[in-house]
Design an enzyme around this catalytic site. Structure first.
Site, PDB file in Angstrom:
ATOM      1  N   LEU A  32       0.940  -1.248  -0.065  1.00 21.54           N
ATOM      2  CA  LEU A  32      -0.099  -0.119   0.018  1.00 21.54           C
ATOM      3  C   LEU A  32       0.940   1.227   0.009  1.00 21.54           C
ATOM      4  CD1 LEU A  32      -2.592  -1.014   2.729  1.00 21.54           C
ATOM      5  CD2 LEU A  32      -2.951  -1.144   0.225  1.00 21.54           C
ATOM      6  N   ASP A  33       0.308   2.149  -0.631  1.00 26.43           N
ATOM      7  CA  ASP A  33       1.124   3.449  -0.566  1.00 26.43           C
ATOM      8  C   ASP A  33       1.324   3.675   0.742  1.00 26.43           C
ATOM      9  OD1 ASP A  33       1.071   3.659  -3.252  1.00 26.43           O
ATOM     10  OD2 ASP A  33      -0.468   5.368  -3.167  1.00 26.43           O
ATOM     11  N   ARG A  34       2.557   4.689   1.110  1.00 31.55           N
ATOM     12  CA  ARG A  34       2.910   4.963   2.472  1.00 31.55           C
ATOM     13  C   ARG A  34       1.849   5.980   3.391  1.00 31.55           C
ATOM     14  NH1 ARG A  34       4.902   9.766   4.537  1.00 31.55           N
ATOM     15  NH2 ARG A  34       5.136  10.475   2.440  1.00 31.55           N
TER      16      ARG A  34
END
Length: 546
Positions: A201-203
Site C-alpha cells: 500500500l502507498d505510505r
C-alpha cells in the site's frame, strides 16, 4: 569448457544456456530467493552480512513522542557488487550518476576517511571500477517520523498475517525509512520476524495489508493477485459532488514518469492498461465518499484515476496539486512535458508549500473533522500495552540493509568510524557545508521525498536511499533509560556516549520540524480484500462517515 559456451551479458562473461531458453528451476520451492542465497552462501562458506539476518532488527533504537514513532540516528553501510555498466568508470563517476548527488569535495572526504571503500580497502576517488568489485558506503542515517499508531492484527493463521496498516508507514524498507516500516515494526514490537510481503500500500494509505509466513504462501497469494482472483475494495474522500446512482469506470493507461520521486500520469500511448470502478456512497456539504474497486494494480492507480475524473483525493498532497496544470490533471491534461512536471515537483513540492495551499485548507473541512482524525489515530492505540516513552532493542554498531544500494561491510566497526571522525577538522567541515549550501528556509531533499509519495519498489538502486549522510548512531551498550528526544540540543546521552551526532553528516547540521499530524495520511483506505473462500476487512475510518 569451449569459449563458445560463454557470452558477455551486462559486461560480464556468463555461460550460455543450452536448455532451449528455459530457466533452470531451483530446488526447495519453500525457500524465497533471499533464503536460497543464504543457503548457497553457507554451502560455499561465503560471508553472510548481519543485515541479512535477524540482527538487522537490533541495529537502531525506536522511541515515541506524542503522535510520532521515531528512530534515533544510526550508522549504516550500503553495499553493492559492481554492475556491468559501472566497469571501467571512476568511482566518482559511478556515485555522481548512479546515486544521489554528493558534492565532490565531500565525496573525496568520505573516500579519504574510509567511509567509501572498494573490496574493504580505501581507494582514490578516481579509482576505476573493476568487474565484481565490492563497494561499500557508510552513512549516518536519519529516518523520518511516522505515526505512533499501533499496527492492529486483523487475522492470523499458520500461513498468513493480515494487519490494518496505519497511514504514514511504508510497508518495507525504502527511501528514508527502514525501522519505521511495517515489516520492522511488526518484527521489533510484535515478534513477527520472518514475514514475506504479498502486496503493498502507498505510505500514506491505510487499511488491509497481507503478509505470508512462508515464501511458498507468498508466491501463492501473489499469483492470485496477479491473476486478478483477489477482489480489492477501497474507500476514499473527495471534494465536490461525485456522480451518483451509477458506477464510473476508468480504464485509462497509467505511466510511471519517475520512479525517483514516485509519480504517475495518464498516458494512452505509453501507459500500462489500468481499470478502476468507482461508486459514490455518500455526499454531504460538498464532500463525497467514494467506493473504489481497482481491477488492476498499477502504482498510485486509484489516485491517478480520481485525478483524471477531476475528483482527486481531497488531501492528496501529490495529485491534488496545480503543479499538474490549472485543471490538476483532469482528463489527463497537464499542459507540460513529463520532464517539466518532474522538475516542478522536485522544486516546489514540499510540506511547507502543501500546508499553505488552498487544497490543504479545503481538505481539512471542519474543526470537528480534525478531532475525528485524531480519534482515528487514538483508536488504533486503544487497549494496547505499548510504552509511549520508549520501545526498543539493543542497537549494534554494525548497521545493515536489505535494499540494493551501498550497504555496510561488517569489518567497518564503530571504532573505525570514531577514528575517522576524529581526523576531521572544523575548517574542512565548514568548507564542506558551505559548498553544500544547506538552507533552513525550505524542506531538505529528504523531506521532499517524504511528501512525493513513493510506491516503493524493492530494488530502486539510486533512489532507495540517499547514499550520503544519513543520521543515526546506535551503540551496542546503549542504555534504554538514557534515550532522549532527537530534537534535544544535547549531542550526548546521559551515559556520555555520543550517539546522535556526526561531524561529517549534513543532516546533523540541519534542524527538522515534525510534519503536521494531518499530513501523515490521505483519505484512502483499503477496506476489504477477498478471494475464493476468504475475506479480510476493516472498519471504515472516521473520515468516511459523513
Amino acid at each position: 569448457d569451449d569459449l563458445n559456451d560463454f557470452e558477455i551479458i551486462n559486461g560480464k562473461w556468463k555461460k550460455r544456456a543450452f536448455n532451449g531458453g528455459v530457466k533452470r528451476k531451483h530446488g526447495g520451492n519453500d525457500l524465497s530467493k533471499r533464503e536460497r542465497t543464504k543457503r548457497n552462501k553457507t554451502e560455499r562458506n561465503m560471508e553472510i552480512l548481519p543485515q541479512h539476518t535477524h540482527e538487522k532488527f537490533n541495529e537502531a533504537v525506536t522511541y515515541f513522542e506524542p503522535a510520532y514513532r521515531k528512530v534515533r540516528p544510526y550508522y549504516f553501510t550500503f553495499v553493492a557488487h559492481a554492475k556491468g555498466r559501472w566497469v571501467g568508470r571512476s568511482l566518482w563517476d559511478v556515485f555522481s550518476k548512479e546515486f544521489r548527488a554528493i558534492p565532490k569535495d565531500l565525496f573525496q572526504t568520505f573516500v579519504d576517511k574510509g567511509f567509501i571503500k572498494v573490496n574493504k580497502e580505501t581507494v582514490s576517488s578516481d579509482y576505476k571500477v573493476q568487474n565484481n568489485d565490492f563497494i561499500s558506503h557508510t552513512v549516518h542515517r536519519h529516518e523520518l517520523p511516522v505515526t505512533s499508531a499501533r499496527i492492529k492484527i486483523v487475522h492470523e493463521d499458520e500461513d498468513t498475517l493480515v494487519v490494518d496498516k496505519p497511514p504514514s508507514i511504508p510497508v518495507h524498507p525504502c527511501g528514508r525509512y527502514r525501522h519505521n516500516t511495517v515489516i520492522f515494526i511488526l518484527a521489533k514490537e510484535q515478534g513477527y520476524k520472518d514475514l514475506h510481503t504479498v502486496h503493498r500500500l502507498d505510505r500514506l494509505t491505510s487499511g488491509i495489508l497481507m503478509f505470508a509466513k512462508s515464501a511458498a504462501k507468498s508466491r501463492e497469494l501473489e499469483a492470485l493477485i496477479s491473476g486478478r482472483q483477489v477482489r480489492k475494495e477501497y474507500v476514499c474522500r473527495v471534494n465536490g459532488e461525485f456522480p451518483a446512482d451509477r458506477e464510473i469506470v476508468v480504464d485509462q493507461p497509467i505511466l510511471v514518469v519517475s520512479y525517483k520521486i514516485g509519480v504517475c500520469i495518464i498516458s494512452p500511448e505509453e501507459g500500462k492498461p489500468s481499470k478502476t470502478v468507482f461508486k459514490r456512497v455518500a455526499y454531504k456539504d460538498g464532500v463525497s465518499v467514494v467506493a473504489c474497486k481497482p481491477e488492476t494494480g498499477r502504482m498510485h492507480q486509484i489516485r491517478v484515476h480520481l485525478q483524471y475524473l477531476g475528483f482527486p483525493i481531497s488531501n492528496d498532497p501529490l495529485y491534488n496539486s496545480d503543479i499538474f496544470g490549472p485543471q490538476k490533471g483532469k482528463d489527463g491534461q497537464i499542459g507540460k512535458t513529463k520532464e517539466q512536471l518532474i522538475a516542478d515537483l522536485i522544486e516546489k513540492h514540499t510540506i511547507d508549500n502543501w500546508i499553505q495551499s488552498e487544497e490543504y485548507e479545503n481538505s481539512r473541512l471542519k474543526e470537528e473533522h480534525d478531532s475525528e482524525t485524531q480519534q482515528d489515530f487514538e483508536a488504533m492505540n486503544e487497549n494496547e500495552d505499548i510504552d509511549k516513552k520508549i520501545v526498543i532493542s539493543d542497537a549494534t554498531s554494525e548497521s545493515k540493509e536489505d535494499n540494493v544500494d551501498l550497504q555496510k561491510s561488517d569489518t567497518h566497526d564503530e571504532s573505525n568510524i570514531e577514528k575517522s571522525k576524529a581526523k576531521f577538522n572544523d575548517d574542512s567541515k565548514n568548507e564542506i557545508l558551505k559548498d553544500k549550501g544547506t538552507s533552513d528556509s525550505k524542506l531538505t531533499e529528504s523531506s521532499k521525498e517524504s511528501e512525493i509519495d513513493q510506491e516503493e519498489s524493492h530494488l530502486k538502486e539510486p533512489n532507495c536511499d540517499k547514499a550520503i549522510s544519513e543520521n543515526e548512531v546506535a551503540s551496542e551498550n546503549h542504555d534504554k533509560a538514557t534515550i532522549v528526544s532527537i530534537n534535544d540540543e544535547s549531542k550526548t546521552t546521559a551515559n556520555g556516549n555520543s550517539t546522535d551526532y556526526d561531524e561529517l553528516c549534513l543532516d546533523c547540521q540541519r534542524k527538522y520540524k515534525d510534519p503536521p499530524q494531518d499530513t501523515l495520511l490521505i483519505y484512502l483506505h483499503a477496506m476489504k480484500y477477498s478471494g475464493e473462500g476468504w475475506e479480510y476487512r476493516t472498519d471504515p475510518p472516521s473520515w468516511a462517515n459523513l
